[in-house]
Motif scaffolding. Structure first.
Motif, mmCIF file in Angstrom:
data_model
loop_
_atom_site.group_PDB
_atom_site.id
_atom_site.type_symbol
_atom_site.label_atom_id
_atom_site.label_comp_id
_atom_site.label_asym_id
_atom_site.label_seq_id
_atom_site.Cartn_x
_atom_site.Cartn_y
_atom_site.Cartn_z
ATOM 1 N N LEU A 214 26.904 23.035 14.037
ATOM 2 C CA LEU A 214 25.729 23.765 14.181
ATOM 3 C C LEU A 214 24.543 24.203 14.982
ATOM 4 C CD1 LEU A 214 25.126 25.722 11.668
ATOM 5 C CD2 LEU A 214 23.774 23.757 10.879
ATOM 6 N N PRO A 215 24.150 23.340 15.475
ATOM 7 C CA PRO A 215 23.033 22.439 16.999
ATOM 8 C C PRO A 215 23.948 24.213 17.988
ATOM 9 C CG PRO A 215 23.288 20.798 16.302
ATOM 10 C CD PRO A 215 24.426 21.378 15.560
ATOM 11 N N GLY A 216 25.113 23.910 17.883
ATOM 12 C CA GLY A 216 25.072 24.777 19.102
ATOM 13 C C GLY A 216 25.240 25.828 19.004
ATOM 14 N N GLU A 217 25.606 26.816 18.090
ATOM 15 C CA GLU A 217 25.416 28.070 16.960
ATOM 16 C C GLU A 217 24.295 28.228 17.390
ATOM 17 O OE1 GLU A 217 29.735 28.152 14.412
ATOM 18 O OE2 GLU A 217 27.915 27.219 13.441
ATOM 19 N N ILE A 218 23.171 27.119 16.567
ATOM 20 C CA ILE A 218 21.854 27.850 16.954
ATOM 21 C C ILE A 218 21.468 28.127 17.895
ATOM 22 C CG2 ILE A 218 19.477 26.603 16.004
ATOM 23 C CD1 ILE A 218 20.229 25.300 14.070
ATOM 24 N N ARG A 219 21.955 27.516 18.698
ATOM 25 C CA ARG A 219 21.138 28.170 20.491
ATOM 26 C C ARG A 219 21.849 28.950 21.032
ATOM 27 N NH1 ARG A 219 18.730 23.775 23.335
ATOM 28 N NH2 ARG A 219 19.053 21.814 22.621
ATOM 29 N N GLU A 220 23.105 29.275 20.634
ATOM 30 C CA GLU A 220 23.605 30.893 20.870
ATOM 31 C C GLU A 220 22.847 31.850 19.905
ATOM 32 O OE1 GLU A 220 28.070 32.197 20.458
ATOM 33 O OE2 GLU A 220 27.903 29.889 20.365
ATOM 34 N N ALA A 221 22.059 31.494 19.362
ATOM 35 C CA ALA A 221 22.432 32.752 18.232
ATOM 36 C C ALA A 221 20.252 33.146 18.680
ATOM 37 C CB ALA A 221 21.538 32.732 16.670
ATOM 38 N N LEU A 222 20.404 31.750 19.199
ATOM 39 C CA LEU A 222 18.682 32.233 19.733
ATOM 40 C C LEU A 222 17.895 32.201 21.302
ATOM 41 C CD1 LEU A 222 16.941 29.614 17.370
ATOM 42 C CD2 LEU A 222 17.593 32.410 16.741
ATOM 43 N N GLU A 223 19.095 31.552 22.104
ATOM 44 C CA GLU A 223 18.966 31.532 23.259
ATOM 45 C C GLU A 223 19.818 33.124 23.996
ATOM 46 O OE1 GLU A 223 19.575 27.590 24.061
ATOM 47 O OE2 GLU A 223 17.674 26.424 24.760
ATOM 48 N N ILE A 224 18.713 34.375 23.680
ATOM 49 C CA ILE A 224 19.302 35.599 24.288
ATOM 50 C C ILE A 224 17.659 36.396 24.835
ATOM 51 C CG2 ILE A 224 21.611 35.373 23.219
ATOM 52 C CD1 ILE A 224 20.140 37.044 20.777
ATOM 53 N N GLU A 225 18.077 37.475 25.355
ATOM 54 C CA GLU A 225 17.107 38.604 25.631
ATOM 55 C C GLU A 225 15.686 37.214 26.272
ATOM 56 O OE1 GLU A 225 15.505 40.271 22.344
ATOM 57 O OE2 GLU A 225 18.030 40.997 21.498
ATOM 58 N N GLY A 226 16.464 36.557 26.756
ATOM 59 C CA GLY A 226 14.835 35.067 27.877
ATOM 60 C C GLY A 226 14.674 34.455 27.147
ATOM 61 N N ASP A 227 14.745 33.900 25.637
ATOM 62 C CA ASP A 227 14.263 33.033 25.272
ATOM 63 C C ASP A 227 14.562 31.968 24.991
ATOM 64 O OD1 ASP A 227 13.330 35.333 24.066
ATOM 65 O OD2 ASP A 227 14.003 35.770 21.744
ATOM 66 N N ARG A 228 13.886 30.619 24.589
ATOM 67 C CA ARG A 228 14.436 29.365 25.471
ATOM 68 C C ARG A 228 14.268 28.561 24.359
ATOM 69 N NH1 ARG A 228 17.434 31.233 27.051
ATOM 70 N NH2 ARG A 228 17.888 31.355 29.654
ATOM 71 N N ILE A 229 14.872 27.425 23.704
ATOM 72 C CA ILE A 229 14.407 26.611 22.571
ATOM 73 C C ILE A 229 13.775 25.522 22.786
ATOM 74 C CG2 ILE A 229 16.043 25.378 20.630
ATOM 75 C CD1 ILE A 229 18.045 26.924 20.146
ATOM 76 N N ALA A 230 13.172 25.142 22.528
ATOM 77 C CA ALA A 230 11.806 24.081 23.315
ATOM 78 C C ALA A 230 12.161 22.895 22.817
ATOM 79 C CB ALA A 230 10.693 24.035 23.706
ATOM 80 N N ASP A 231 12.623 22.999 21.255
ATOM 81 C CA ASP A 231 13.063 21.695 20.334
ATOM 82 C C ASP A 231 14.123 22.214 19.164
ATOM 83 O OD1 ASP A 231 12.480 18.879 19.273
ATOM 84 O OD2 ASP A 231 10.625 19.271 18.451
ATOM 85 N N LEU A 232 14.732 21.561 18.908
ATOM 86 C CA LEU A 232 15.771 21.990 17.479
ATOM 87 C C LEU A 232 16.464 20.191 17.280
ATOM 88 C CD1 LEU A 232 18.047 23.633 16.546
ATOM 89 C CD2 LEU A 232 19.210 22.321 17.904
ATOM 90 N N HIS A 233 15.668 20.471 15.765
ATOM 91 C CA HIS A 233 15.924 18.868 15.071
ATOM 92 C C HIS A 233 17.046 19.501 13.252
ATOM 93 C CE1 HIS A 233 13.548 15.454 17.215
ATOM 94 N NE2 HIS A 233 12.668 17.027 16.728
ATOM 95 N N VAL A 234 18.550 19.502 13.894
ATOM 96 C CA VAL A 234 19.280 19.036 12.675
ATOM 97 C C VAL A 234 19.678 18.596 11.872
ATOM 98 C CG1 VAL A 234 21.702 20.540 11.873
ATOM 99 C CG2 VAL A 234 20.231 21.986 14.226
ATOM 100 N N TRP A 235 19.623 18.646 9.992
ATOM 101 C CA TRP A 235 20.349 17.329 9.731
ATOM 102 C C TRP A 235 20.921 17.329 8.595
ATOM 103 C CZ3 TRP A 235 14.786 19.519 9.561
ATOM 104 C CH2 TRP A 235 14.624 19.387 8.710
ATOM 105 N N GLN A 236 21.293 16.762 7.645
ATOM 106 C CA GLN A 236 22.131 17.186 6.675
ATOM 107 C C GLN A 236 21.166 17.070 5.382
ATOM 108 O OE1 GLN A 236 26.582 16.955 5.782
ATOM 109 N NE2 GLN A 236 26.334 15.552 3.900
ATOM 110 N N LEU A 237 21.341 18.261 4.277
ATOM 111 C CA LEU A 237 20.156 17.769 3.164
ATOM 112 C C LEU A 237 21.071 17.026 1.710
ATOM 113 C CD1 LEU A 237 18.032 21.071 3.902
ATOM 114 C CD2 LEU A 237 17.296 18.634 4.273
ATOM 115 N N GLY A 238 22.699 18.151 1.991
ATOM 116 C CA GLY A 238 23.484 17.482 0.635
ATOM 117 C C GLY A 238 24.597 18.010 1.514
#
Length: 303
Positions: free
Chosen positions: A236-260
């Motif tokens: 999931l973290p890699g898929e979030i980066r893949e979806a958002l890091e386009i068109e010059g956008d970059r992820i500065a901070d990312l937290h992923v955790w399981q809720l249930g």
């Protein structure tokens, strides 16, 4: 993915997709276990079979362990809308699974210790009675295992993170009992045929080691959920980066955790030279159904 403009507008119910079904099946297994326990104790007392009486009381320990699972399902559902649980009650299952794993480890240690004692000081065994009880226990436990097995590993959209550690704990308790029955049947038949009295305690030690390994694995997985540990193979973290890091956008901070089971939370901070409305970034993540709670932050930077 839940997509609401204001936090007050959405709930925080992050229970597994099969929560209620799993709860019903756990209560059914408890009822079967208690009924079997009563039958064995009464029959053992009437017919003077210590093997039956002992197995009956042994089943009571498994009923108690299964009760941890059932109560966790009940409390998670009961408090699902309680706002004091800021990210819902989805982790009740991990907490119960961790507790059950500790009980299972104690059971393994007790079986191992008893086996060592019997290896050092063999006791006479009524092979006919003992084999009958072991077969009876095996049939009941296999039936209970079938009730709890379906969905115990539920892969969601190709990801192995919809595990219900609460159900897995109940399943492993029943499976551990079935394993001890299988090993006991083999050892008792060997003892009866060739007079190998030491075979029963020796195989008991093997069973204890296998159950201990299961319990440690469950403890590790349930504990990981409790401390928000994200395994390296989590996609999931890699898929979030893949979806958002386009068109010059970059992820500065990312937290992923399981809720249930099957539910994840994500906090994402995006740095961009061309900031767009939050809805634009949410749309990019809409295909990732595992994200049930998303917090986005967009930080404009100079080109």
């Amino acid at each position: 993915m839940h997509d609401h403009p204001l936090p007050a507008d959405h709930d925080h119910v992050f229970l597994g997709a099969r929560h209620d079904r799993n709860a019903r099946r756990t209560w059914a297994v408890i009822a079967i276990t208690l009924a079997m326990m009563g039958i064995e104790i009464v029959a053992g007392t009437l017919f003077g079979s210590m093997a039956l009486v002992a197995d009956g009381w042994h089943m009571s320990t498994h009923a108690a362990a299964l009760l941890i699972t059932a109560l966790a399902y009940h409390l998670a559902r009961r408090h699902a809308q309680d706002r004091r649980f800021t990210f819902g009650t989805g982790k009740f299952g991990d907490l119960a699974g961790f507790a059950s794993a500790m009980v299972l480890l104690v059971v393994a240690l007790l079986i191992g210790w008893e086996s060592l004692m019997r290896l050092a000081d063999p006791v006479p065994i009524d092979f006919g009675q003992a084999i009958a009880v072991a077969v009876l226990g095996l049939v009941v436990n296999l039936g209970c295992a079938l009730l709890l097995h379906e969905g115990h590993e539920n892969h969601h959209h190709g990801h192995a993170h919809a595990h219900d550690n609460n159900l897995r704990a109940a399943y492993l308790h029943v499976l551990a009992d079935a394993l001890t029955s299988v090993l006991a049947i083999g050892a008792l038949i060997g003892g009866r045929a060739w007079g190998l009295v030491w075979l029963d305690p020796l195989i008991g030690i093997v069973g204890a080691l296998v159950i201990a390994r299961w319990s440690v694995g469950l403890m590790r997985d349930a504990g990981a959920g409790l401390v928000d540990f994200v395994p390296e193979q989590e996609e999931l973290p890699g898929e979030i980066r893949e979806a958002l890091e386009i068109e010059g956008d970059r992820i500065a901070d990312l937290h992923v955790w399981q809720l249930g089971p099957g539910h994840h939370g994500a906090i994402v901070s995006i740095r961009t030279t061309d900031p767009k409305p939050l809805g634009h970034y949410r749309d990019r993540l809409r295909h990732l159904h595992e994200i049930s709670h998303l917090t986005l932050e967009v930080e404009p930077v100079r080109p």
